[in-house]
Design a protein around this motif. Structure first.
Motif, PDB file in Angstrom:
ATOM      1  N   ARG A  37       0.826  -1.211   0.000  1.00 13.68           N
ATOM      2  CA  ARG A  37       0.000   0.000   0.000  1.00 13.68           C
ATOM      3  C   ARG A  37       0.859   1.260   0.000  1.00 13.68           C
ATOM      4  N   ASP A  41       0.729   4.212  -2.997  1.00 14.50           N
ATOM      5  CA  ASP A  41      -0.011   5.390  -2.559  1.00 14.50           C
ATOM      6  C   ASP A  41       0.536   6.633  -3.269  1.00 14.50           C
ATOM      7  N   SER A 187      -3.202   7.675   8.834  1.00  7.03           N
ATOM      8  CA  SER A 187      -3.920   6.913   7.815  1.00  7.03           C
ATOM      9  C   SER A 187      -3.465   5.458   7.797  1.00  7.03           C
ATOM     10  N   TYR A 188      -2.226   5.223   8.193  1.00  7.95           N
ATOM     11  CA  TYR A 188      -1.688   3.869   8.189  1.00  7.95           C
ATOM     12  C   TYR A 188      -1.713   3.211   9.562  1.00  7.95           C
ATOM     13  N   CYS A 228      -6.386  12.518   9.719  1.00 11.38           N
ATOM     14  CA  CYS A 228      -6.168  11.386   8.814  1.00 11.38           C
ATOM     15  C   CYS A 228      -6.416  11.785   7.368  1.00 11.38           C
ATOM     16  N   ASP A 230      -6.813  10.015   4.860  1.00  4.11           N
ATOM     17  CA  ASP A 230      -7.842   9.185   4.238  1.00  4.11           C
ATOM     18  C   ASP A 230      -9.229   9.804   4.369  1.00  4.11           C
ATOM     19  N   ASP A 231      -9.415  10.676   5.356  1.00  2.00           N
ATOM     20  CA  ASP A 231     -10.734  11.248   5.626  1.00  2.00           C
ATOM     21  C   ASP A 231     -10.957  12.591   4.943  1.00  2.00           C
ATOM     22  N   GLU A 242     -15.009   2.972  -0.950  1.00  2.00           N
ATOM     23  CA  GLU A 242     -13.815   2.186  -1.212  1.00  2.00           C
ATOM     24  C   GLU A 242     -13.597   1.207  -0.073  1.00  2.00           C
ATOM     25  N   GLU A 244     -12.016  -0.656   3.025  1.00  2.00           N
ATOM     26  CA  GLU A 244     -11.201  -0.156   4.133  1.00  2.00           C
ATOM     27  C   GLU A 244      -9.742  -0.517   3.889  1.00  2.00           C
ATOM     28  N   PRO A 245      -8.824   0.469   3.846  1.00  2.00           N
ATOM     29  CA  PRO A 245      -7.417   0.150   3.602  1.00  2.00           C
ATOM     30  C   PRO A 245      -6.812  -0.606   4.773  1.00  2.00           C
ATOM     31  N   ARG A 247      -4.464  -1.389   7.715  1.00  2.00           N
ATOM     32  CA  ARG A 247      -3.745  -0.536   8.646  1.00  2.00           C
ATOM     33  C   ARG A 247      -3.174  -1.378   9.771  1.00  2.00           C
TER      34      ARG A 247
END
Length: 264
Positions: A37, A41, A187-188, A228, A230-231, A242, A244-245, A247
């Motif tokens: 990931r 990214d 985010s991670y 984050c 991602d948000d 999408e 959920e990545p 983490r």
């Protein structure tokens, strides 16, 4: 960097006492998924990549992550600091760990002013178009939906128009800008379980500690959009559902506290 944090990955089975020390991890620990990931990214920066990969390695692959009783060592600070090192600048030893955390602080980065001769962009009243005369000053126009800035240039004749752009920007009426830089570490590592908010609070303290260490007295966490990346919404793009990545989890000590200090 004196933030003593828990590092516990998503799928790791608790280690029993007196169990022999482990020396490695397998594909089931999630490390490979996270590394994939990271490299895929498009938002990734060199600083964020360096620290995210280090924290992931310390979490699930570092052969020294267990104590003599086979328990996971929760405090990653010293191990990370030893690996990253410090450097002198004539006044004090700087922390590479603080550098990397500070580089990822969530923020809005205005566009850089382009080089070269610029012309006045003030709108003309008697004809369509803009002034076009050589500029002698500049400021920024604020988008009242996103809070983002666009450079504007003005000539001597249109200085009043330039002052209006400035007043609009500093009036406080413009919305908080959507962040467009940083925010990759949570985010991670913040996760999405019941402890996620506690981890985000821990990250906010870590970012603030790094800012203080870097002599930045003005950085504050984004109020509306959070830490984050991602948000954060992307202007001009509709949100899409999408998956959920993947983490890893990064939690504060006891889920609450982060000790202060950015040195080793």
């Amino acid at each position: 960097m004196g933030a003593a944090l828990h590092l516990a990955h998503v799928q790791q089975t608790p280690v029993k006492k007196r169990r022999p020390k482990r020396t490695g991890g397998g594909g089931g620990d999630g490390y490979d998924k996270l590394v994939t990931r990271v490299y895929q990214d498009p938002r990734m920066t060199p600083e964020a990549r360096e620290l995210i990969l280090l924290l992931a390695w310390l979490t699930v692959r570092d052969p020294n992550r267990f104590d003599e009783d086979g328990n996971l060592i929760r405090n990653w600070r010293k191990r990370a600091s030893d690996i990253l090192g410090e450097y002198g600048n004539g006044r004090r030893n700087e922390s590479r760990l603080a550098d990397l955390v500070y580089a990822d602080r969530p923020r809005y980065e205005p566009p850089h002013l382009p080089w070269g001769e610029q012309v006045c962009g003030a709108p003309m009243i008697r004809r369509q178009g803009t002034c076009g005369q050589p500029a002698r000053g500049h400021d920024y126009e604020v988008d009242l939906e996103t809070g983002w800035w666009t450079p504007v240039y003005f000539c001597r004749r249109h200085e009043q128009w330039g002052r209006q752009m400035h007043q609009q920007r500093v009036s406080g009426l413009a919305p908080e800008p959507i962040p467009n830089a940083g925010g990759l570490l949570p985010s991670y590592f913040a996760g999405s379980d019941s402890k996620a908010q506690e981890r985000l609070k821990a990250w906010a303290r870590l970012y603030k500690e790094a800012a203080v260490w870097k002599l930045d007295r003005f950085w504050e966490p984004p109020k509306e959009y959070g830490l984050c990346a991602d948000d954060w919404p992307t202007p001009g793009m509709e949100p899409t559902e999408e998956p959920e990545p993947f983490r890893l989890h990064l939690a504060a000590v006891d889920g609450e506290r982060v000790d202060s200090g950015m040195t080793r």
